[in-house]
Write a protein that holds these residues in place. Structure first.
Motif, PDB file in Angstrom:
ATOM      1  N   GLU A  64       0.816  -1.211   0.000  1.00 48.57           N
ATOM      2  CA  GLU A  64       0.000   0.000   0.000  1.00 48.57           C
ATOM      3  C   GLU A  64       0.854   1.268   0.000  1.00 48.57           C
ATOM      4  O   GLU A  64       0.464   2.292  -0.569  1.00 48.57           O
ATOM      5  CB  GLU A  64      -0.935  -0.003   1.206  1.00 48.57           C
ATOM      6  CG  GLU A  64      -2.032  -1.063   1.122  1.00 48.57           C
ATOM      7  CD  GLU A  64      -2.896  -1.101   2.362  1.00 48.57           C
ATOM      8  OE1 GLU A  64      -2.449  -0.577   3.409  1.00 48.57           O
ATOM      9  OE2 GLU A  64      -4.004  -1.659   2.293  1.00 48.57           O
ATOM     10  N   GLN A  65       2.033   1.216   0.626  1.00 54.00           N
ATOM     11  CA  GLN A  65       2.857   2.418   0.769  1.00 54.00           C
ATOM     12  C   GLN A  65       3.883   2.571  -0.349  1.00 54.00           C
ATOM     13  O   GLN A  65       4.446   3.646  -0.523  1.00 54.00           O
ATOM     14  CB  GLN A  65       3.581   2.384   2.119  1.00 54.00           C
ATOM     15  CG  GLN A  65       2.649   2.502   3.298  1.00 54.00           C
ATOM     16  CD  GLN A  65       3.385   2.498   4.632  1.00 54.00           C
ATOM     17  OE1 GLN A  65       4.573   2.203   4.702  1.00 54.00           O
ATOM     18  NE2 GLN A  65       2.667   2.821   5.690  1.00 54.00           N
ATOM     19  N   ARG A  66       4.147   1.531  -1.103  1.00 56.47           N
ATOM     20  CA  ARG A  66       5.182   1.580  -2.132  1.00 56.47           C
ATOM     21  C   ARG A  66       4.851   2.608  -3.206  1.00 56.47           C
ATOM     22  O   ARG A  66       3.802   2.571  -3.825  1.00 56.47           O
ATOM     23  CB  ARG A  66       5.339   0.193  -2.790  1.00 56.47           C
ATOM     24  CG  ARG A  66       6.428   0.177  -3.862  1.00 56.47           C
ATOM     25  CD  ARG A  66       6.039  -0.648  -5.065  1.00 56.47           C
ATOM     26  NE  ARG A  66       4.814  -0.215  -5.703  1.00 56.47           N
ATOM     27  CZ  ARG A  66       4.713   0.827  -6.509  1.00 56.47           C
ATOM     28  NH1 ARG A  66       5.759   1.600  -6.763  1.00 56.47           N
ATOM     29  NH2 ARG A  66       3.547   1.123  -7.071  1.00 56.47           N
ATOM     30  N   ARG A  67       5.765   3.541  -3.410  1.00 64.60           N
ATOM     31  CA  ARG A  67       5.658   4.542  -4.464  1.00 64.60           C
ATOM     32  C   ARG A  67       7.061   4.835  -4.989  1.00 64.60           C
ATOM     33  O   ARG A  67       8.042   4.715  -4.260  1.00 64.60           O
ATOM     34  CB  ARG A  67       5.045   5.858  -3.932  1.00 64.60           C
ATOM     35  CG  ARG A  67       3.604   5.755  -3.483  1.00 64.60           C
ATOM     36  CD  ARG A  67       2.659   5.523  -4.647  1.00 64.60           C
ATOM     37  NE  ARG A  67       1.265   5.524  -4.232  1.00 64.60           N
ATOM     38  CZ  ARG A  67       0.617   4.448  -3.767  1.00 64.60           C
ATOM     39  NH1 ARG A  67       1.269   3.302  -3.629  1.00 64.60           N
ATOM     40  NH2 ARG A  67      -0.650   4.521  -3.419  1.00 64.60           N
ATOM     41  N   SER A  68       7.151   5.230  -6.249  1.00 64.53           N
ATOM     42  CA  SER A  68       8.451   5.645  -6.780  1.00 64.53           C
ATOM     43  C   SER A  68       8.886   6.923  -6.086  1.00 64.53           C
ATOM     44  O   SER A  68       8.091   7.862  -5.934  1.00 64.53           O
ATOM     45  CB  SER A  68       8.363   5.870  -8.292  1.00 64.53           C
ATOM     46  OG  SER A  68       8.157   4.647  -8.963  1.00 64.53           O
ATOM     47  N   LEU A  69      10.149   6.956  -5.658  1.00 63.83           N
ATOM     48  CA  LEU A  69      10.669   8.100  -4.908  1.00 63.83           C
ATOM     49  C   LEU A  69      11.861   8.685  -5.648  1.00 63.83           C
ATOM     50  O   LEU A  69      12.824   7.975  -5.940  1.00 63.83           O
ATOM     51  CB  LEU A  69      11.091   7.661  -3.499  1.00 63.83           C
ATOM     52  CG  LEU A  69      11.569   8.767  -2.564  1.00 63.83           C
ATOM     53  CD1 LEU A  69      10.408   9.678  -2.183  1.00 63.83           C
ATOM     54  CD2 LEU A  69      12.204   8.172  -1.314  1.00 63.83           C
ATOM     55  N   ARG A  70      11.770   9.987  -5.936  1.00 63.55           N
ATOM     56  CA  ARG A  70      12.838  10.669  -6.680  1.00 63.55           C
ATOM     57  C   ARG A  70      13.546  11.743  -5.845  1.00 63.55           C
ATOM     58  O   ARG A  70      14.547  12.277  -6.293  1.00 63.55           O
ATOM     59  CB  ARG A  70      12.273  11.298  -7.953  1.00 63.55           C
ATOM     60  CG  ARG A  70      11.706  10.272  -8.929  1.00 63.55           C
ATOM     61  CD  ARG A  70      11.007  10.954 -10.089  1.00 63.55           C
ATOM     62  NE  ARG A  70      10.477   9.996 -11.037  1.00 63.55           N
ATOM     63  CZ  ARG A  70       9.309   9.370 -10.902  1.00 63.55           C
ATOM     64  NH1 ARG A  70       8.548   9.629  -9.836  1.00 63.55           N
ATOM     65  NH2 ARG A  70       8.897   8.501 -11.802  1.00 63.55           N
ATOM     66  N   LYS A  71      13.016  12.064  -4.677  1.00 68.40           N
ATOM     67  CA  LYS A  71      13.641  13.047  -3.800  1.00 68.40           C
ATOM     68  C   LYS A  71      14.035  12.333  -2.514  1.00 68.40           C
ATOM     69  O   LYS A  71      13.177  11.736  -1.849  1.00 68.40           O
ATOM     70  CB  LYS A  71      12.685  14.205  -3.500  1.00 68.40           C
ATOM     71  CG  LYS A  71      12.361  15.046  -4.726  1.00 68.40           C
ATOM     72  CD  LYS A  71      11.455  16.211  -4.362  1.00 68.40           C
ATOM     73  CE  LYS A  71      11.140  17.067  -5.590  1.00 68.40           C
ATOM     74  NZ  LYS A  71      10.260  18.214  -5.251  1.00 68.40           N
ATOM     75  N   TYR A  72      15.323  12.416  -2.176  1.00 69.38           N
ATOM     76  CA  TYR A  72      15.844  11.643  -1.063  1.00 69.38           C
ATOM     77  C   TYR A  72      16.381  12.562   0.032  1.00 69.38           C
ATOM     78  O   TYR A  72      16.875  13.654  -0.244  1.00 69.38           O
ATOM     79  CB  TYR A  72      16.955  10.703  -1.545  1.00 69.38           C
ATOM     80  CG  TYR A  72      16.525   9.857  -2.715  1.00 69.38           C
ATOM     81  CD1 TYR A  72      15.649   8.786  -2.533  1.00 69.38           C
ATOM     82  CD2 TYR A  72      16.977  10.131  -3.999  1.00 69.38           C
ATOM     83  CE1 TYR A  72      15.237   8.015  -3.604  1.00 69.38           C
ATOM     84  CE2 TYR A  72      16.568   9.363  -5.072  1.00 69.38           C
ATOM     85  CZ  TYR A  72      15.695   8.307  -4.883  1.00 69.38           C
ATOM     86  OH  TYR A  72      15.283   7.561  -5.946  1.00 69.38           O
TER      87      TYR A  72
END
Length: 245
Positions: A64-72
């Motif tokens: 449910e929480q998995r999303r592509s992340l581009r800002k770290y």
């Protein structure tokens, strides 16, 4: 081979059903389960997976929480966290004379990938490029020059990986797959790449990190900087990983 020629090459290959005898059926010895390393490459032993206490979130929560992340976040990744991600994506659980059983599925258990790491912010590691030696759960130094870091970032075409502590780069070794499946094996390579990257997404989420898959890279340059010939060994997929803000 140009990028357009490469695309046509793979398109032609994946259409084939492969009725002709494959190398395995001809008695041709199978290729090595892992690419060799140079004798001078420094190897770094990683913490065994059974001693790493990560990833306690419920599976449904990960989905449910998995999303592509581009800002770290500017936070460095711990070496044990990297070891956990490597084991989750290519960890070897059992080895026989002809195959390996790993934490990710692969057609015929061929596992035709080598994992390269573009490291910029991992505790205990000098920035540079490393290769994961899955059979021994170790890292091998590949190239620690600032030049290769800059060149791979440019070739990725994704500026956000400059701020990612680590970027996974998966290279296909086609012979490992085609030895059993012939030209049909080219299709299985791309299917397997999806399995591996999904494992990275979920394992990253389990340690409060995020990942972003990358497939718009410059094929020729990525292969050039990793010393791959672009035909029977080539970069097939990439993904950056980092801590959430």
């Amino acid at each position: 081979m140009s990028i357009s020629d490469l695309g046509k090459f793979f398109l032609d290959k994946t259409k084939l059903i492969n009725l002709d005898p494959v190398p395995q059926s001809k008695g041709i010895p199978q290729p090595a389960l892992e690419s060799p390393t140079n004798s001078g490459q420094l190897k770094i032993r990683l913490t065994p997976p059974e001693k790493i206490n990560f990833g306690k979130k419920e599976f449904r929560q990960l989905l449910e929480q998995r999303r592509s992340l581009r800002k770290y976040a500017a936070t460095a990744l711990a070496l044990d966290e990297l070891a956990y991600l490597l084991w989750s994506t290519q960890g070897v659980q059992k080895t026989t004379d002809t195959l390996t059983l790993r934490t990710v599925p692969s057609a015929g258990s061929r596992h035709a990938f080598e994992t390269y790491l573009l490291v910029t912010n991992v505790k205990g590691l000098t920035p540079g490029v490393y290769r994961y030696l899955a059979l021994d759960h170790q890292l091998a130094e590949f190239d620690l020059s600032e030049r290769i870091v800059n060149n791979l970032i440019e070739a990725s075409r994704m500026k956000f990986i400059e701020n990612a502590p680590v970027t996974f780069i998966w290279a296909a070794v086609t012979e490992r797959m085609t030895w059993r499946y012939g030209d049909r094996g080219y299709r299985y390579l791309f299917l397997d790449a999806g399995h591996v990257c999904q494992n990275l997404y979920l394992s990253a989420e389990s340690i409060d990190c995020g990942a972003c898959a990358i497939d718009a890279f410059n094929d020729d340059k990525m292969n050039q900087w990793l010393h791959l010939n672009g035909e029977d060994q080539f970069v097939i997929y990439m993904a950056s990983v980092g801590k959430k803000n």
